[in-house]
Design a protein around this motif. Structure first.
Motif, PDB file in Angstrom:
ATOM      1  N   TYR A   1       1.666  -9.230   9.480  1.00  0.00           N
ATOM      2  CA  TYR A   1       1.717  -9.063   8.133  1.00  0.00           C
ATOM      3  C   TYR A   1       1.410  -7.576   7.412  1.00  0.00           C
ATOM      4  O   TYR A   1       2.334  -6.921   6.779  1.00  0.00           O
ATOM      5  CB  TYR A   1       0.958 -10.058   7.356  1.00  0.00           C
ATOM      6  CG  TYR A   1       1.450 -10.185   5.876  1.00  0.00           C
ATOM      7  CD1 TYR A   1       2.444 -10.847   5.509  1.00  0.00           C
ATOM      8  CD2 TYR A   1       0.616  -9.426   4.852  1.00  0.00           C
ATOM      9  CE1 TYR A   1       2.744 -11.036   4.018  1.00  0.00           C
ATOM     10  CE2 TYR A   1       0.828  -9.626   3.615  1.00  0.00           C
ATOM     11  CZ  TYR A   1       1.923 -10.452   3.242  1.00  0.00           C
ATOM     12  OH  TYR A   1       2.165 -10.422   1.829  1.00  0.00           O
ATOM     13  N   GLU A   2       0.353  -7.142   8.152  1.00  0.00           N
ATOM     14  CA  GLU A   2       0.062  -5.666   7.724  1.00  0.00           C
ATOM     15  C   GLU A   2       1.095  -4.719   8.001  1.00  0.00           C
ATOM     16  O   GLU A   2       1.438  -3.756   7.118  1.00  0.00           O
ATOM     17  CB  GLU A   2      -1.315  -5.400   8.257  1.00  0.00           C
ATOM     18  CG  GLU A   2      -2.619  -6.006   7.957  1.00  0.00           C
ATOM     19  CD  GLU A   2      -3.746  -6.187   8.564  1.00  0.00           C
ATOM     20  OE1 GLU A   2      -3.801  -5.275   9.747  1.00  0.00           O
ATOM     21  OE2 GLU A   2      -4.798  -6.635   8.295  1.00  0.00           O
ATOM     22  N   LYS A   3       1.631  -4.990   9.063  1.00  0.00           N
ATOM     23  CA  LYS A   3       2.557  -3.977   9.537  1.00  0.00           C
ATOM     24  C   LYS A   3       4.039  -4.094   8.858  1.00  0.00           C
ATOM     25  O   LYS A   3       4.570  -3.163   8.387  1.00  0.00           O
ATOM     26  CB  LYS A   3       2.936  -4.047  11.159  1.00  0.00           C
ATOM     27  CG  LYS A   3       3.798  -3.304  11.769  1.00  0.00           C
ATOM     28  CD  LYS A   3       3.830  -3.489  13.261  1.00  0.00           C
ATOM     29  CE  LYS A   3       5.180  -2.339  13.785  1.00  0.00           C
ATOM     30  NZ  LYS A   3       4.986  -2.489  15.004  1.00  0.00           N
ATOM     31  N   THR A   4       4.377  -5.250   8.814  1.00  0.00           N
ATOM     32  CA  THR A   4       5.566  -5.579   8.184  1.00  0.00           C
ATOM     33  C   THR A   4       5.733  -5.263   6.772  1.00  0.00           C
ATOM     34  O   THR A   4       6.635  -4.843   6.057  1.00  0.00           O
ATOM     35  CB  THR A   4       5.935  -7.299   8.196  1.00  0.00           C
ATOM     36  OG1 THR A   4       5.935  -7.590   9.696  1.00  0.00           O
ATOM     37  CG2 THR A   4       7.352  -7.592   7.715  1.00  0.00           C
ATOM     38  N   PHE A   5       4.408  -5.479   6.103  1.00  0.00           N
ATOM     39  CA  PHE A   5       4.575  -5.317   4.722  1.00  0.00           C
ATOM     40  C   PHE A   5       3.814  -4.067   3.869  1.00  0.00           C
ATOM     41  O   PHE A   5       3.426  -3.980   2.897  1.00  0.00           O
ATOM     42  CB  PHE A   5       4.286  -6.465   3.610  1.00  0.00           C
ATOM     43  CG  PHE A   5       5.412  -7.631   4.215  1.00  0.00           C
ATOM     44  CD1 PHE A   5       6.691  -7.783   3.552  1.00  0.00           C
ATOM     45  CD2 PHE A   5       5.021  -8.905   4.987  1.00  0.00           C
ATOM     46  CE1 PHE A   5       7.454  -8.731   3.747  1.00  0.00           C
ATOM     47  CE2 PHE A   5       5.889  -9.683   5.080  1.00  0.00           C
ATOM     48  CZ  PHE A   5       7.132  -9.527   4.661  1.00  0.00           C
ATOM     49  N   GLY A   6       3.195  -3.168   4.555  1.00  0.00           N
ATOM     50  CA  GLY A   6       2.522  -2.318   4.732  1.00  0.00           C
ATOM     51  C   GLY A   6       1.070  -2.565   3.772  1.00  0.00           C
ATOM     52  O   GLY A   6       0.798  -1.921   2.944  1.00  0.00           O
ATOM     53  N   GLN A   7       0.577  -3.406   4.367  1.00  0.00           N
ATOM     54  CA  GLN A   7      -0.792  -3.751   3.665  1.00  0.00           C
ATOM     55  C   GLN A   7      -1.987  -3.247   4.415  1.00  0.00           C
ATOM     56  O   GLN A   7      -2.126  -3.163   5.602  1.00  0.00           O
ATOM     57  CB  GLN A   7      -0.928  -5.402   3.816  1.00  0.00           C
ATOM     58  CG  GLN A   7       0.165  -6.085   3.027  1.00  0.00           C
ATOM     59  CD  GLN A   7      -0.090  -6.091   1.470  1.00  0.00           C
ATOM     60  OE1 GLN A   7      -1.054  -6.286   1.007  1.00  0.00           O
ATOM     61  NE2 GLN A   7       0.983  -5.592   1.126  1.00  0.00           N
ATOM     62  N   GLU A   8      -3.275  -3.095   3.874  1.00  0.00           N
ATOM     63  CA  GLU A   8      -4.367  -2.515   4.310  1.00  0.00           C
ATOM     64  C   GLU A   8      -4.919  -3.555   5.430  1.00  0.00           C
ATOM     65  O   GLU A   8      -5.588  -3.055   6.127  1.00  0.00           O
ATOM     66  CB  GLU A   8      -5.171  -1.963   3.102  1.00  0.00           C
ATOM     67  CG  GLU A   8      -5.024  -0.748   2.461  1.00  0.00           C
ATOM     68  CD  GLU A   8      -6.160  -0.346   1.451  1.00  0.00           C
ATOM     69  OE1 GLU A   8      -7.359  -0.856   1.679  1.00  0.00           O
ATOM     70  OE2 GLU A   8      -5.835   0.395   0.802  1.00  0.00           O
ATOM     71  N   SER A   9      -5.149  -4.745   4.659  1.00  0.00           N
ATOM     72  CA  SER A   9      -5.584  -5.854   5.431  1.00  0.00           C
ATOM     73  C   SER A   9      -5.327  -7.291   4.889  1.00  0.00           C
ATOM     74  O   SER A   9      -4.597  -7.389   3.878  1.00  0.00           O
ATOM     75  CB  SER A   9      -7.313  -5.666   5.234  1.00  0.00           C
ATOM     76  OG  SER A   9      -7.429  -6.104   4.013  1.00  0.00           O
TER      77      SER A   9
ATOM     78  N   HIS B   1       0.890  -1.076   0.105  1.00  0.00           N
ATOM     79  CA  HIS B   1       0.084  -0.080   0.047  1.00  0.00           C
ATOM     80  C   HIS B   1       0.904   1.169  -0.016  1.00  0.00           C
ATOM     81  O   HIS B   1       1.960   1.203   0.983  1.00  0.00           O
ATOM     82  CB  HIS B   1      -0.954   0.107   1.329  1.00  0.00           C
ATOM     83  CG  HIS B   1      -1.849   1.023   1.229  1.00  0.00           C
ATOM     84  ND1 HIS B   1      -2.871   1.303   0.558  1.00  0.00           N
ATOM     85  CD2 HIS B   1      -1.925   2.077   2.240  1.00  0.00           C
ATOM     86  CE1 HIS B   1      -3.711   2.489   0.826  1.00  0.00           C
ATOM     87  NE2 HIS B   1      -2.972   2.875   1.623  1.00  0.00           N
ATOM     88  N   GLY B   2       0.873   2.118  -0.857  1.00  0.00           N
ATOM     89  CA  GLY B   2       1.610   3.465  -0.742  1.00  0.00           C
ATOM     90  C   GLY B   2       2.694   3.133  -1.955  1.00  0.00           C
ATOM     91  O   GLY B   2       3.485   4.041  -1.782  1.00  0.00           O
ATOM     92  N   GLY B   3       2.974   2.175  -2.609  1.00  0.00           N
ATOM     93  CA  GLY B   3       4.165   2.071  -3.366  1.00  0.00           C
ATOM     94  C   GLY B   3       5.039   1.081  -2.610  1.00  0.00           C
ATOM     95  O   GLY B   3       4.878   0.541  -1.534  1.00  0.00           O
ATOM     96  N   GLY B   4       6.181   1.024  -3.435  1.00  0.00           N
ATOM     97  CA  GLY B   4       7.409   0.226  -2.585  1.00  0.00           C
ATOM     98  C   GLY B   4       7.243  -1.190  -3.533  1.00  0.00           C
ATOM     99  O   GLY B   4       6.331  -1.454  -4.108  1.00  0.00           O
ATOM    100  N   PRO B   5       8.515  -2.085  -3.526  1.00  0.00           N
ATOM    101  CA  PRO B   5       8.551  -3.346  -4.194  1.00  0.00           C
ATOM    102  C   PRO B   5       7.581  -4.197  -3.652  1.00  0.00           C
ATOM    103  O   PRO B   5       7.104  -4.259  -2.209  1.00  0.00           O
ATOM    104  CB  PRO B   5       9.899  -3.638  -3.800  1.00  0.00           C
ATOM    105  CG  PRO B   5      10.376  -3.121  -2.702  1.00  0.00           C
ATOM    106  CD  PRO B   5       9.554  -1.697  -2.513  1.00  0.00           C
ATOM    107  N   ASP B   6       7.045  -5.073  -4.464  1.00  0.00           N
ATOM    108  CA  ASP B   6       6.182  -6.443  -4.060  1.00  0.00           C
ATOM    109  C   ASP B   6       6.850  -7.147  -3.007  1.00  0.00           C
ATOM    110  O   ASP B   6       8.087  -7.429  -2.974  1.00  0.00           O
ATOM    111  CB  ASP B   6       5.688  -7.124  -5.087  1.00  0.00           C
ATOM    112  CG  ASP B   6       4.713  -6.535  -6.195  1.00  0.00           C
ATOM    113  OD1 ASP B   6       4.492  -4.979  -5.728  1.00  0.00           O
ATOM    114  OD2 ASP B   6       4.358  -7.022  -7.141  1.00  0.00           O
ATOM    115  N   VAL B   7       5.983  -7.985  -2.290  1.00  0.00           N
ATOM    116  CA  VAL B   7       6.731  -8.771  -1.149  1.00  0.00           C
ATOM    117  C   VAL B   7       7.167  -9.923  -2.194  1.00  0.00           C
ATOM    118  O   VAL B   7       6.222 -10.427  -2.938  1.00  0.00           O
ATOM    119  CB  VAL B   7       5.429  -9.339  -0.196  1.00  0.00           C
ATOM    120  CG1 VAL B   7       6.209 -10.498   0.622  1.00  0.00           C
ATOM    121  CG2 VAL B   7       5.024  -8.184   0.550  1.00  0.00           C
TER     122      VAL B   7
END
Length: 149
Positions: free
Chosen positions: A129-137, A55-61
Protein backbone atom coordinates in the motif's frame (compact mmCIF):
# COMPACT_ATOMS: atom_id res chain seq x y z
CA UNK A 1 -17.98 30.97 54.06
CA UNK A 2 -18.28 28.12 56.54
CA UNK A 3 -21.11 26.62 54.48
CA UNK A 4 -18.90 26.64 51.37
CA UNK A 5 -16.10 24.91 53.24
CA UNK A 6 -18.54 22.36 54.62
CA UNK A 7 -19.90 21.58 51.14
CA UNK A 8 -16.39 21.31 49.77
CA UNK A 9 -15.42 19.05 52.64
CA UNK A 10 -18.50 16.90 52.08
CA UNK A 11 -17.75 16.65 48.36
CA UNK A 12 -14.15 15.70 49.05
CA UNK A 13 -15.21 13.11 51.63
CA UNK A 14 -17.73 11.63 49.18
CA UNK A 15 -15.13 11.51 46.41
CA UNK A 16 -12.64 9.78 48.72
CA UNK A 17 -15.27 7.21 49.73
CA UNK A 18 -16.08 6.53 46.08
CA UNK A 19 -12.41 6.21 45.22
CA UNK A 20 -11.83 3.83 48.13
CA UNK A 21 -14.81 1.67 47.08
CA UNK A 22 -13.86 1.61 43.39
CA UNK A 23 -11.33 -1.26 43.66
CA UNK A 24 -13.99 -3.36 45.40
CA UNK A 25 -16.53 -2.55 42.68
CA UNK A 26 -14.06 -3.42 39.93
CA UNK A 27 -13.12 -6.64 41.71
CA UNK A 28 -16.81 -7.56 41.89
CA UNK A 29 -17.20 -6.92 38.15
CA UNK A 30 -14.15 -9.05 37.41
CA UNK A 31 -15.52 -11.87 39.54
CA UNK A 32 -18.85 -11.68 37.70
CA UNK A 33 -17.00 -11.96 34.36
CA UNK A 34 -15.31 -15.16 35.57
CA UNK A 35 -18.71 -16.83 35.86
CA UNK A 36 -19.39 -16.30 32.14
CA UNK A 37 -18.03 -19.17 30.07
CA UNK A 38 -15.24 -18.31 27.66
CA UNK A 39 -16.44 -18.50 24.08
CA UNK A 40 -14.51 -19.08 20.90
CA UNK A 41 -10.95 -19.96 20.11
CA UNK A 42 -7.81 -17.84 20.56
CA UNK A 43 -7.43 -15.40 17.68
CA UNK A 44 -5.36 -12.35 16.86
CA UNK A 45 -7.15 -9.19 15.75
CA UNK A 46 -5.10 -6.89 13.55
CA UNK A 47 -6.32 -3.44 12.63
CA UNK A 48 -4.63 -1.64 9.75
CA UNK A 49 -5.13 2.09 9.14
CA UNK A 50 -4.79 3.34 5.57
CA UNK A 51 -4.65 7.02 4.69
CA UNK A 52 -5.86 8.26 1.33
CA UNK A 53 -3.85 11.46 0.78
CA UNK A 54 -0.71 10.81 -1.20
CA UNK A 55 2.56 11.92 0.35
CA UNK A 56 4.01 14.63 -1.86
CA UNK A 57 0.72 15.44 -3.59
CA UNK A 58 -1.32 13.73 -6.23
CA UNK A 59 -4.97 12.72 -6.20
CA UNK A 60 -6.39 10.99 -3.14
CA UNK A 61 -6.88 7.22 -3.20
CA UNK A 62 -10.47 6.59 -4.32
CA UNK A 63 -12.90 4.02 -2.93
CA UNK A 64 -12.61 2.05 -6.15
CA UNK A 65 -8.79 2.03 -5.96
CA UNK A 66 -8.81 0.99 -2.32
CA UNK A 67 -11.28 -1.85 -2.85
CA UNK A 68 -9.29 -3.06 -5.88
CA UNK A 69 -6.21 -3.08 -3.62
CA UNK A 70 -8.11 -5.13 -1.00
CA UNK A 71 -9.30 -7.57 -3.69
CA UNK A 72 -5.79 -8.04 -5.08
CA UNK A 73 -3.49 -7.72 -2.04
CA UNK A 74 -5.55 -8.65 1.03
CA UNK A 75 -8.33 -11.10 0.22
CA UNK A 76 -6.08 -13.81 -1.27
CA UNK A 77 -4.08 -13.98 1.97
CA UNK A 78 -7.15 -13.76 4.23
CA UNK A 79 -9.93 -15.53 2.31
CA UNK A 80 -11.89 -16.45 5.46
CA UNK A 81 -13.04 -12.86 5.88
CA UNK A 82 -12.19 -9.29 6.77
CA UNK A 83 -13.90 -6.01 7.54
CA UNK A 84 -13.32 -2.61 5.93
CA UNK A 85 -14.59 0.56 7.59
CA UNK A 86 -14.39 4.14 6.35
CA UNK A 87 -13.11 6.81 8.68
CA UNK A 88 -11.48 10.18 9.18
CA UNK A 89 -7.94 10.01 10.46
CA UNK A 90 -5.44 12.43 11.98
CA UNK A 91 -1.78 11.86 12.46
CA UNK A 92 1.53 13.74 12.57
CA UNK A 93 3.62 13.26 9.43
CA UNK A 94 7.42 13.07 9.32
CA UNK A 95 7.68 16.85 8.93
CA UNK A 96 5.65 17.35 12.14
CA UNK A 97 2.51 18.62 10.42
CA UNK A 98 -0.89 17.32 11.61
CA UNK A 99 -2.68 15.69 8.68
CA UNK A 100 -6.43 15.09 8.47
CA UNK A 101 -7.64 12.73 5.80
CA UNK A 102 -10.24 10.25 4.73
CA UNK A 103 -9.06 6.81 5.77
CA UNK A 104 -9.89 3.12 5.93
CA UNK A 105 -9.63 0.67 8.80
CA UNK A 106 -9.12 -2.95 7.81
CA UNK A 107 -9.83 -5.54 10.51
CA UNK A 108 -8.40 -9.03 10.21
CA UNK A 109 -9.07 -11.94 12.57
CA UNK A 110 -6.94 -15.05 12.31
CA UNK A 111 -6.23 -18.04 14.56
CA UNK A 112 -3.43 -17.39 17.04
CA UNK A 113 -1.58 -20.45 15.72
CA UNK A 114 -1.28 -18.77 12.31
CA UNK A 115 0.44 -15.70 13.74
CA UNK A 116 3.82 -16.02 11.97
CA UNK A 117 2.41 -16.61 8.49
CA UNK A 118 -0.27 -13.93 8.96
CA UNK A 119 2.29 -11.43 10.26
CA UNK A 120 4.38 -11.87 7.11
CA UNK A 121 1.34 -11.37 4.85
CA UNK A 122 0.23 -8.30 6.81
CA UNK A 123 3.65 -6.68 6.49
CA UNK A 124 3.55 -7.37 2.73
CA UNK A 125 0.14 -5.64 2.57
CA UNK A 126 1.46 -2.61 4.43
CA UNK A 127 4.51 -2.25 2.17
CA UNK A 128 2.43 -2.76 -0.99
CA UNK A 129 0.00 0.00 0.00
CA UNK A 130 2.80 2.41 0.88
CA UNK A 131 4.50 1.76 -2.44
CA UNK A 132 1.37 1.71 -4.62
CA UNK A 133 -0.19 4.87 -3.18
CA UNK A 134 2.85 6.88 -2.04
CA UNK A 135 2.12 6.64 1.69
CA UNK A 136 4.57 7.29 4.53
CA UNK A 137 3.12 4.43 6.55
CA UNK A 138 0.17 2.16 7.27
CA UNK A 139 -0.74 2.00 10.96
CA UNK A 140 -1.03 -1.38 12.65
CA UNK A 141 -2.52 -2.53 15.96
CA UNK A 142 -2.55 -6.17 17.12
CA UNK A 143 -4.57 -7.56 20.00
CA UNK A 144 -5.46 -10.95 21.40
CA UNK A 145 -9.08 -11.96 20.97
CA UNK A 146 -11.43 -14.89 21.22
CA UNK A 147 -13.64 -15.53 18.22
CA UNK A 148 -16.46 -17.90 17.41
CA UNK A 149 -18.11 -18.08 14.01
Amino acid sequence: MNVHLTRTGALLTGALLLAAAAPTAYATLAEADDSVPERGAPYVETQLFFGTERHGGGPDVTDRQFMAFVDKEVTPGFPDGLTVQSGRGRWRDVSGRIETERSYELILLYPAGQGSASDRRIEEIRRAYEKTFGQESVGRVDDRARADF
